[in-house]
Design a protein around this motif. Structure first.
Motif, PDB file in Angstrom:
ATOM      1  N   ILE A   1     -54.821  89.582  23.682  1.00 12.05           N
ATOM      2  CA  ILE A   1     -53.514  88.975  23.747  1.00 12.05           C
ATOM      3  C   ILE A   1     -53.411  87.413  24.064  1.00 12.05           C
ATOM      4  CG2 ILE A   1     -51.272  89.083  24.951  1.00 12.05           C
ATOM      5  CD1 ILE A   1     -52.134  91.722  26.137  1.00 12.05           C
ATOM      6  N   SER A   2     -52.475  86.965  23.156  1.00 15.08           N
ATOM      7  CA  SER A   2     -52.437  85.430  23.055  1.00 15.08           C
ATOM      8  C   SER A   2     -50.727  85.086  22.688  1.00 15.08           C
ATOM      9  CB  SER A   2     -53.238  84.716  22.252  1.00 15.08           C
ATOM     10  OG  SER A   2     -53.089  84.987  20.908  1.00 15.08           O
ATOM     11  N   GLU A   3     -50.396  84.028  23.172  1.00 14.80           N
ATOM     12  CA  GLU A   3     -48.848  83.572  22.454  1.00 14.80           C
ATOM     13  C   GLU A   3     -48.943  82.143  22.342  1.00 14.80           C
ATOM     14  OE1 GLU A   3     -46.232  82.801  26.314  1.00 14.80           O
ATOM     15  OE2 GLU A   3     -46.835  84.882  26.196  1.00 14.80           O
ATOM     16  N   ASP A   4     -48.343  81.613  21.075  1.00 21.29           N
ATOM     17  CA  ASP A   4     -48.163  80.219  20.963  1.00 21.29           C
ATOM     18  C   ASP A   4     -46.958  79.724  22.083  1.00 21.29           C
ATOM     19  OD1 ASP A   4     -49.829  80.229  18.965  1.00 21.29           O
ATOM     20  OD2 ASP A   4     -48.548  81.107  17.493  1.00 21.29           O
ATOM     21  N   ILE A   5     -47.134  78.673  22.523  1.00 17.83           N
ATOM     22  CA  ILE A   5     -46.382  77.804  23.278  1.00 17.83           C
ATOM     23  C   ILE A   5     -46.115  76.362  22.791  1.00 17.83           C
ATOM     24  CG2 ILE A   5     -45.959  76.789  25.727  1.00 17.83           C
ATOM     25  CD1 ILE A   5     -48.108  78.911  26.581  1.00 17.83           C
ATOM     26  N   TYR A   6     -44.646  76.298  22.532  1.00 20.03           N
ATOM     27  CA  TYR A   6     -44.300  74.771  21.983  1.00 20.03           C
ATOM     28  C   TYR A   6     -43.827  73.981  23.279  1.00 20.03           C
ATOM     29  CZ  TYR A   6     -41.718  71.338  19.560  1.00 20.03           C
ATOM     30  OH  TYR A   6     -41.370  70.152  19.186  1.00 20.03           O
ATOM     31  N   THR A   7     -44.325  73.012  22.980  1.00 16.20           N
ATOM     32  CA  THR A   7     -44.013  71.868  24.193  1.00 16.20           C
ATOM     33  C   THR A   7     -42.997  70.669  23.550  1.00 16.20           C
ATOM     34  OG1 THR A   7     -45.942  71.976  25.388  1.00 16.20           O
ATOM     35  CG2 THR A   7     -44.818  70.010  25.833  1.00 16.20           C
ATOM     36  N   ASP A   8     -42.013  70.545  24.000  1.00 14.42           N
ATOM     37  CA  ASP A   8     -41.152  69.624  23.682  1.00 14.42           C
ATOM     38  C   ASP A   8     -41.436  68.019  23.838  1.00 14.42           C
ATOM     39  OD1 ASP A   8     -39.186  71.401  22.600  1.00 14.42           O
ATOM     40  OD2 ASP A   8     -38.238  71.305  24.623  1.00 14.42           O
ATOM     41  N   GLY A   9     -41.144  67.142  23.072  1.00 16.04           N
ATOM     42  CA  GLY A   9     -41.604  65.803  23.238  1.00 16.04           C
ATOM     43  C   GLY A   9     -40.893  65.085  24.351  1.00 16.04           C
ATOM     44  N   TYR A  10     -41.090  64.266  25.018  1.00 16.33           N
ATOM     45  CA  TYR A  10     -40.458  63.309  26.234  1.00 16.33           C
ATOM     46  C   TYR A  10     -40.966  62.069  26.095  1.00 16.33           C
ATOM     47  CZ  TYR A  10     -45.006  63.854  28.624  1.00 16.33           C
ATOM     48  OH  TYR A  10     -46.280  63.911  29.024  1.00 16.33           O
ATOM     49  N   TYR A  11     -39.993  61.290  26.896  1.00 15.29           N
ATOM     50  CA  TYR A  11     -40.396  59.843  27.045  1.00 15.29           C
ATOM     51  C   TYR A  11     -41.096  59.715  28.620  1.00 15.29           C
ATOM     52  CZ  TYR A  11     -37.408  58.563  23.262  1.00 15.29           C
ATOM     53  OH  TYR A  11     -37.029  58.322  22.098  1.00 15.29           O
ATOM     54  N   ASP A  12     -42.188  58.996  28.440  1.00 16.10           N
ATOM     55  CA  ASP A  12     -43.056  58.676  29.836  1.00 16.10           C
ATOM     56  C   ASP A  12     -42.311  57.560  30.559  1.00 16.10           C
ATOM     57  OD1 ASP A  12     -43.846  56.469  28.794  1.00 16.10           O
ATOM     58  OD2 ASP A  12     -45.838  57.284  28.099  1.00 16.10           O
ATOM     59  N   SER A  13     -42.907  57.349  31.725  1.00 16.30           N
ATOM     60  CA  SER A  13     -42.328  56.397  32.692  1.00 16.30           C
ATOM     61  C   SER A  13     -42.170  54.949  32.107  1.00 16.30           C
ATOM     62  CB  SER A  13     -43.113  56.400  33.927  1.00 16.30           C
ATOM     63  OG  SER A  13     -44.437  56.316  33.960  1.00 16.30           O
ATOM     64  N   PHE A  14     -43.082  54.723  30.995  1.00 19.71           N
ATOM     65  CA  PHE A  14     -43.120  53.373  30.493  1.00 19.71           C
ATOM     66  C   PHE A  14     -42.116  53.263  29.292  1.00 19.71           C
ATOM     67  CE2 PHE A  14     -47.251  54.018  32.484  1.00 19.71           C
ATOM     68  CZ  PHE A  14     -47.337  52.921  33.277  1.00 19.71           C
ATOM     69  N   GLY A  15     -41.602  54.400  29.037  1.00 19.57           N
ATOM     70  CA  GLY A  15     -40.564  54.405  27.914  1.00 19.57           C
ATOM     71  C   GLY A  15     -41.088  54.683  26.720  1.00 19.57           C
ATOM     72  N   ASP A  16     -42.359  55.010  26.680  1.00 26.02           N
ATOM     73  CA  ASP A  16     -43.044  55.617  25.214  1.00 26.02           C
ATOM     74  C   ASP A  16     -42.974  56.977  25.125  1.00 26.02           C
ATOM     75  OD1 ASP A  16     -44.273  53.229  24.967  1.00 26.02           O
ATOM     76  OD2 ASP A  16     -45.957  53.718  26.195  1.00 26.02           O
ATOM     77  N   TYR A  17     -42.643  57.481  23.791  1.00 27.43           N
ATOM     78  CA  TYR A  17     -42.354  58.740  23.434  1.00 27.43           C
ATOM     79  C   TYR A  17     -43.517  59.826  23.395  1.00 27.43           C
ATOM     80  CZ  TYR A  17     -40.356  62.936  21.170  1.00 27.43           C
ATOM     81  OH  TYR A  17     -39.925  64.338  21.019  1.00 27.43           O
ATOM     82  N   ILE A  18     -43.716  60.837  23.920  1.00 27.80           N
ATOM     83  CA  ILE A  18     -44.922  61.400  24.045  1.00 27.80           C
ATOM     84  C   ILE A  18     -44.321  62.942  23.063  1.00 27.80           C
ATOM     85  CG2 ILE A  18     -46.712  62.812  24.916  1.00 27.80           C
ATOM     86  CD1 ILE A  18     -46.652  60.024  25.504  1.00 27.80           C
ATOM     87  N   TYR A  19     -45.082  62.822  21.918  1.00 27.61           N
ATOM     88  CA  TYR A  19     -44.745  64.007  21.089  1.00 27.61           C
ATOM     89  C   TYR A  19     -45.294  65.372  21.401  1.00 27.61           C
ATOM     90  CZ  TYR A  19     -43.724  60.471  17.198  1.00 27.61           C
ATOM     91  OH  TYR A  19     -43.257  59.535  16.838  1.00 27.61           O
ATOM     92  N   GLY A  20     -44.478  66.393  21.179  1.00 29.36           N
ATOM     93  CA  GLY A  20     -44.796  67.765  21.678  1.00 29.36           C
ATOM     94  C   GLY A  20     -45.697  68.345  20.629  1.00 29.36           C
ATOM     95  N   GLY A  21     -45.814  69.634  20.803  1.00 24.68           N
ATOM     96  CA  GLY A  21     -46.770  70.211  20.012  1.00 24.68           C
ATOM     97  C   GLY A  21     -46.868  71.866  20.216  1.00 24.68           C
ATOM     98  N   ASN A  22     -47.777  72.465  19.628  1.00 28.25           N
ATOM     99  CA  ASN A  22     -48.170  73.918  19.901  1.00 28.25           C
ATOM    100  C   ASN A  22     -49.338  73.893  20.443  1.00 28.25           C
ATOM    101  OD1 ASN A  22     -45.771  75.024  18.754  1.00 28.25           O
ATOM    102  ND2 ASN A  22     -46.551  74.459  16.520  1.00 28.25           N
ATOM    103  N   SER A  23     -49.411  74.997  21.280  1.00 28.53           N
ATOM    104  CA  SER A  23     -50.812  75.429  22.105  1.00 28.53           C
ATOM    105  C   SER A  23     -50.898  76.860  22.132  1.00 28.53           C
ATOM    106  CB  SER A  23     -50.799  74.731  23.395  1.00 28.53           C
ATOM    107  OG  SER A  23     -49.978  75.005  24.114  1.00 28.53           O
TER     108      SER A  23
END
Length: 400
Positions: free
Chosen positions: A317-339
């Motif tokens: 059994i497995s499932e795909d998990i999507y993570t939304d992008g977000y801005y870190d404490s330095f203001g840089d955007y961290i892209y989300g993705g699938n795992s």
């Protein structure tokens, strides 16, 4: 459940005690190693008073040792102080028997092999060390000196220290007038002893090979011991681990093993409140082992082991998990993705095994390991089926 808790607590306590004992032995070995050179120099120059703090440090790290007590007795006799209590303590601790064995093993052609295979037996004090020669010479000189009135106990202990039985045909008697030449005699014996050890290239090469870290691929069979209608049958297992030096008595090993489940049955697993019938393609073990050499003549080595780690069984059994992008404490955007998240049955893996190894060449060995494995799968609350807990294995491995 109480039984399982007791088993894991017992295994953890056993590992802790063994690691603590191993650390104490490492400290003792290090202290002895660092003390031998200054002891040799001080004995060679008759500076007995300066030996006291060194011997106290050895006793603090290792407890009472044959070497430390032997030097104390020689010091007391030379200083014409009461040595009876020290001699009595030496005999009570069986140090006289240890010294006889030490002299006997020093006469062996393979004395370096013998020492490296049983360091703890010799209190981490190498065979044929110059200190032995120094004490033998001092003891012979005391026995022949007219300046000392020795008790019967002192005569007996000095005869033991001088190893008269083994050396009576090797050296002429030393009398009082020859004591001024003692330093020359000691220097010659010391240089010859060191030269003899250095000129044994086979022994040096073997020690170097054993002292290196080993890499071990495994392949074998893993299956249930007893039981009926078990979920997992006999299956092939493969693995890889890293093993510590073979030059020490305690052996540490860590790695992983994979079981390929080609002979198994479905089992029930709780997936978000729904009972799913699943099948395990593989099982994994991650962990380590603590071993102790009970036999080692370089060509053949036998090591019992206590194994402890984590056991994971695939459910499919497995499932795909999507993570939304977000801005870190330095203001840089961290892209989300699938795992991908894999669901496994997880439990403790406790085992006992014994490995036998035969040297092929240099640091390379081939071996067989037989083991018992206890895996209480019911500890995982999501497992709905009853899976058997007791397994055995036999594996072929190489150490390179």
């Amino acid at each position: 459940m109480n039984r399982y808790i007791f088993v894991i607590l017992f295994s953890i306590i056993s590992l802790f005690i063994n690691f603590k004992f191993s650390a104490a032995q490492e400290k003792c070995e290090s202290t002895i190693h660092n003390s031998l050179e200054p002891i040799t120099k001080l004995l060679n120059t008759n500076q007995y008073a300066q030996l006291t703090p060194i011997l106290a440090q050895i006793e603090q790290s290792c407890g009472l040792t044959e070497l430390g007590q032997r030097i104390k007795i020689i010091n007391l006799i030379i200083a014409k102080q009461q040595s009876g209590n020290a001699i009595e303590k030496y005999i009570e601790n069986g140090f006289d028997e240890q010294l006889i064995v030490r002299f006997r093993d020093s006469e062996r052609e393979d004395y370096i092999y013998q020492y490296e295979s049983n360091k703890q037996q010799y209190n981490y004090f190498p065979l044929r060390h110059p200190i032995d020669l120094l004490i033998k010479t001092r003891s012979k000189a005391l026995l022949q000196s007219q300046s000392y009135v020795l008790s019967d106990a002192e005569v007996d202990i000095l005869n033991l220290f001088s190893n008269n039985e083994l050396l009576k045909n090797q050296q002429a008697s030393i009398n009082e007038t020859e004591q001024n030449n003692t330093q020359t005699i000691i220097k010659d014996h010391t240089e010859n002893s060191i030269k003899e050890e250095q000129e044994d290239p086979i022994a040096v090469a073997d020690y170097y090979n054993k002292s290196r870290i080993g890499f071990l691929p495994y392949i074998g069979v893993y299956g249930p011991l007893g039981g009926s209608n078990t979920t997992f049958g006999p299956n092939m297992s493969m693995g890889f681990s890293i093993m510590s030096s073979l030059a020490k008595s305690f052996i540490l090993e860590g790695g992983f093993k994979v079981r390929i489940n080609s002979n198994d049955k479905n089992f029930d697993y709780n997936y978000y409140g729904t009972t799913e019938s699943v099948n395990a393609d593989f099982g994994l073990f991650f962990g380590g082992a603590l071993g102790y050499k009970i036999y080692d003549n370089t060509k053949f080595i036998v090591i019992p082991k206590l194994n402890l780690g984590i056991d994971m069984v695939d459910t499919g059994i497995s499932e795909d998990i999507y993570t939304d992008g977000y801005y870190d404490s330095f203001g840089d955007y961290i892209y989300g993705g699938n795992s991908k998240k894999l669901y496994t049955v997880n439990t403790m893996h406790l085992g006992l095994s014994i490995a036998g190894m035969r040297q092929l060449k240099g640091k390379n060995y081939i071996g067989l390991e037989a083991g018992y494995h206890y895996t209480p799968y019911q500890w995982d609350s999501k497992l709905m089926s009853n899976i058997y807990n007791h397994y055995g294995s036999i594996e072929l491995f190489f150490r390179f």
